[in-house]
Write a protein that holds these residues in place. Structure first.
Motif, short mmCIF file in Angstrom:
data_model
loop_
_atom_site.label_atom_id
_atom_site.label_comp_id
_atom_site.label_asym_id
_atom_site.label_seq_id
_atom_site.Cartn_x
_atom_site.Cartn_y
_atom_site.Cartn_z
N ASP A 1 -2.95 11.47 3.85
CA ASP A 1 -2.59 10.39 4.94
C ASP A 1 -2.86 11.10 6.51
O ASP A 1 -2.33 12.29 6.35
CB ASP A 1 -1.04 10.03 4.54
CG ASP A 1 -0.54 8.86 5.32
OD1 ASP A 1 -1.11 8.62 6.63
OD2 ASP A 1 -0.06 8.15 4.63
N THR A 2 -3.29 10.40 7.19
CA THR A 2 -3.50 10.74 8.50
C THR A 2 -4.31 12.13 8.93
O THR A 2 -4.10 12.79 9.68
CB THR A 2 -2.00 11.23 9.25
OG1 THR A 2 -1.16 10.17 8.65
CG2 THR A 2 -2.12 11.06 10.65
N ARG B 1 -2.98 2.04 9.56
CA ARG B 1 -1.86 2.09 9.01
C ARG B 1 -1.97 1.93 7.68
O ARG B 1 -3.00 1.26 7.08
CB ARG B 1 -0.69 0.95 9.25
CG ARG B 1 -0.45 0.92 10.99
CD ARG B 1 0.71 2.04 11.61
NE ARG B 1 0.53 2.06 12.71
CZ ARG B 1 1.58 1.22 13.32
NH1 ARG B 1 2.30 0.52 12.85
NH2 ARG B 1 1.47 1.42 14.74
N THR B 2 -1.00 2.87 6.85
CA THR B 2 -1.26 3.09 5.38
C THR B 2 -1.67 1.74 4.36
O THR B 2 -2.68 1.66 3.77
CB THR B 2 -0.38 3.76 4.77
OG1 THR B 2 -0.05 5.14 5.50
CG2 THR B 2 -0.72 4.34 3.48
N SER C 1 -4.87 -0.30 5.24
CA SER C 1 -6.00 0.57 5.32
C SER C 1 -6.25 0.71 3.61
O SER C 1 -7.44 0.50 3.35
CB SER C 1 -5.75 1.87 6.06
OG SER C 1 -6.78 2.65 5.72
N ASN D 1 2.82 -2.42 7.42
CA ASN D 1 3.48 -1.68 6.35
C ASN D 1 4.52 -2.42 5.81
O ASN D 1 5.16 -1.45 4.99
CB ASN D 1 3.76 -0.23 6.90
CG ASN D 1 2.47 0.86 7.03
OD1 ASN D 1 1.34 0.44 6.34
ND2 ASN D 1 2.68 1.84 7.85
N SER E 1 0.93 10.40 -6.15
CA SER E 1 1.07 10.61 -4.78
C SER E 1 2.54 10.70 -4.67
O SER E 1 3.34 10.86 -5.52
CB SER E 1 0.75 9.01 -3.92
OG SER E 1 0.97 9.00 -2.69
N CYS F 1 4.18 8.84 0.66
CA CYS F 1 3.28 7.90 1.56
C CYS F 1 2.40 7.20 0.68
O CYS F 1 1.78 6.26 1.39
CB CYS F 1 2.00 9.16 2.18
SG CYS F 1 0.96 9.73 1.18
N SER G 1 0.74 13.42 1.34
CA SER G 1 1.12 13.35 2.76
C SER G 1 1.09 14.80 3.64
O SER G 1 1.64 14.83 4.50
CB SER G 1 2.86 12.96 2.74
OG SER G 1 3.53 13.76 2.16
N HIS H 1 0.42 14.41 7.28
CA HIS H 1 1.33 13.31 7.93
C HIS H 1 2.39 14.11 8.77
O HIS H 1 2.86 14.94 8.48
CB HIS H 1 1.75 12.32 6.94
CG HIS H 1 2.23 11.10 7.36
ND1 HIS H 1 3.67 10.91 7.94
CD2 HIS H 1 1.78 9.62 7.46
CE1 HIS H 1 3.78 9.83 8.50
NE2 HIS H 1 2.83 9.08 8.27
N SER I 1 -9.40 9.45 3.67
CA SER I 1 -8.24 9.16 4.26
C SER I 1 -7.73 7.83 4.62
O SER I 1 -8.72 7.13 4.76
CB SER I 1 -8.07 9.92 5.72
OG SER I 1 -6.38 10.03 6.28
N ASP I 2 -6.34 7.53 4.97
CA ASP I 2 -6.16 6.07 5.16
C ASP I 2 -6.45 5.54 6.79
O ASP I 2 -6.76 4.79 7.18
CB ASP I 2 -4.67 5.60 4.99
CG ASP I 2 -3.77 6.73 5.40
OD1 ASP I 2 -4.06 7.81 6.11
OD2 ASP I 2 -2.59 6.26 5.42
#
Length: 538
Positions: A60-61, A99-100, A103, A121, A150, A153, A244, A247, A335-336
């Motif tokens: 993530d990110t 945004r997660t 995406s 979200n 996961s 996130c 994450s 993130h 990644s998202d």
């Protein structure tokens, strides 16, 4: 050693009660330790499978520019770079909404957000039922084991109807019941340190998944356990690992957080990006400018997280290679969305679309059977193209009604698919720096969110404000060279045009009227096709 010393002392003093107490306490703690201890899986040589497997590894990110070969001064991703050299990197891959939830919905359905209906979200429960079969649904139909792994996130992998056959993810990221169960941030942060194990996962899932502690090594080990299990079966598999690690608040594990921080650093962001350790703090600080944060140190922390993620990728790849799965497995790094470090006037992601917005570009690397080696694919691509591309690599027909296109023939022949990427902004958590001064707003996040189902406790956008949220979104269209942005304001729409190759943050709309006219027709048509038709605000 402390327990042994205490036992010896009590034995020498013939203090039987103390001896019994010390022995019982030692047994109790050792029992907890061994019950929570997780070993690495044994190396299992794979059974030859007829179908191609897929392993997706995401963070993530994760910014695209941190991957090697982009000119970044720090060498952060040697393991990912090996995959890049052995496969294909999509150098300009755009996510339609940074945004997660939106995406990953686009990634696994091949649809624009306005077509899969996940626009933020906080989707409603009906919208969580995706309108078309996802990539996971299709692989399930073709006999694949599909698994999602996961931490906090990745709650959307279970929340949205992707329909993985197995999930090891958080129950829900944005849920008032789960947030309240964690208690105040101090208690949450302390307890999370003791819940990062098998016992915490089983008995304290709110703290294991949702307290904000990184689970990079735990998730990597769980992925390898799945690989060990799948290697013993002839059933093809699809494993999606999403962490994450990169993130906010960028809290990597020891020794990573020491990699780039000066020893004499005395600021408050020594180990973590402070003031952003909880959802409440993230909301409260969204309006702050760069002067409020120690940006150079934040970048040090972020880069440490990227390095930790890359090391975990290396461990997973080593297991895949040694187990004999590499010849029959497609590996994807993704990644998202990326992250803004005030390049566009704000921090975070999906807040603005200005110029060469780093939060809208994602790293996308593919390696495996049917994929050429050593290709840096320059033309613009979209995350919605991943699903049809994978289906063609697997010789599975693509669904009729998806927006993405397969990149296989273009990668093979090194030709541009001549694509346009559309984007839209996410929900603002406050008055974001960098937005147009007349930008249309809606109520703040506290008033905006609702809990329509008190039994589930899921936070969703209040339906009476939903049209306003859609209307207030900035939109954009871009190709390899040009990006046109649409900004709805209280005085009517404003457009900005950027030359991404010459000066990616300078508005040149008055210099290129022909380019503006062409892109405006396409962007206006895309906006007009949005099924949500709110009335303009005054």
């Amino acid at each position: 050693m402390t327990w042994i010393t205490a036992l010896c002392f009590s034995a020498q003093e013939h203090d039987l009660p103390f001896l019994f107490y010390t022995l019982a306490t030692a047994i109790f703690y050792l029992s907890i330790y061994y019950a929570a201890y997780e070993k690495e899986p044994p190396l299992i040589r794979s059974i030859k499978q007829k179908k191609t497997n897929i392993v997706m590894i995401g963070a993530d990110t994760l910014r695209s520019d941190r991957i090697g070969g982009n000119g970044y001064p720090r060498d952060l991703t040697p393991n990912i770079d090996k995959l890049r050299i052995q496969g294909v990197r999509l150098k300009t891959c755009i996510t339609p909404l940074a945004r997660t939830a939106p995406s990953i919905a686009s990634l696994f359905t091949g649809l624009w957000p306005q077509n899969h209906r996940i626009r933020d979200n906080y989707p409603s429960e009906p919208d969580c039922q995706l309108p078309h079969a996802s990539l996971i649904d299709i692989l399930n139909q073709h006999g694949y084991l599909t698994a999602a792994i996961s931490d906090w996130c990745g709650g959307d992998f279970a929340k949205l109807s992707f329909n993985f056959s197995e999930t090891s993810v958080a129950e829900d990221q944005w849920n008032i019941k789960l947030l309240l169960r964690q208690g105040p941030s101090l208690i949450r942060n302390v307890l999370s340190l003791f819940a990062k194990n098998a016992l915490g996962k089983r008995f304290l899932p709110e703290f294991y998944y949702l307290a904000g502690a990184t689970l990079t090594s735990q998730l990597g080990r769980e992925c390898r356990k799945y690989l060990a299990r799948c290697a013993q079966s002839s059933q093809p598999f699809f494993i999606n690992l999403f962490t994450s690690t990169t993130h906010v608040p960028f809290n990597s594990e020891y020794p990573y957080y020491n990699l780039f921080t000066s020893r004499d650093y005395k600021g408050e962001s020594r180990f973590i990006m402070t003031r952003l350790a909880s959802p409440e703090e993230v909301i409260n600080k969204q309006e702050k400018s760069s002067e409020f944060f120690d940006v150079p140190q934040i970048i040090n922390l972020y880069d440490s997280c990227v390095k930790q993620f890359d090391d975990e990728v290396g461990k997973i790849m080593d297991y895949i290679d040694k187990s004999g799965l590499s010849d029959n497995t497609i590996i994807i790094i993704y990644s998202d969305h990326g992250a803004d470090f005030f390049e566009t006037g704000c921090w975070g992601q999906g807040n603005t679309l200005i110029g060469n917005d780093p939060s809208g570009k994602i790293p996308l690397i593919l390696k495996g059977p049917g994929i050429p080696q050593g290709i840096e694919f320059e033309p613009i691509t979209r995350s919605i193209d991943v699903m049809p591309t994978l289906l063609e690599l697997l010789n599975i027909p693509r669904p009729e009604n998806i927006d993405g296109t397969s990149l296989v023939p273009h990668i093979e022949h090194q030709t541009s698919p001549e694509l346009f990427a559309y984007q839209e902004t996410g929900i603002w958590l406050g008055k974001i720096p960098g937005l147009h001064p007349r930008q249309i707003y809606y109520p703040n996040i506290v008033e905006l969110l609702d809990i329509p189902n008190k039994n589930s406790g899921t936070l969703v956008v209040n339906e009476k404000f939903y049209p306003d949220v859609i209307y207030a979104k900035n939109r954009s269209i871009q190709n390899q060279k040009w990006k046109l942005i649409y900004i709805p304001t209280y005085d009517g729409p404003i457009y900005q045009l950027y030359d991404l190759e010459t000066d990616p943050y300078k508005d040149v709309i008055n210099q290129f009227p022909d380019i503006f006219d062409k892109l405006k027709v396409l962007l206006d048509t895309h906006i007009a096709n949005d099924p949500v038709k709110p009335a303009p605000q005054q």
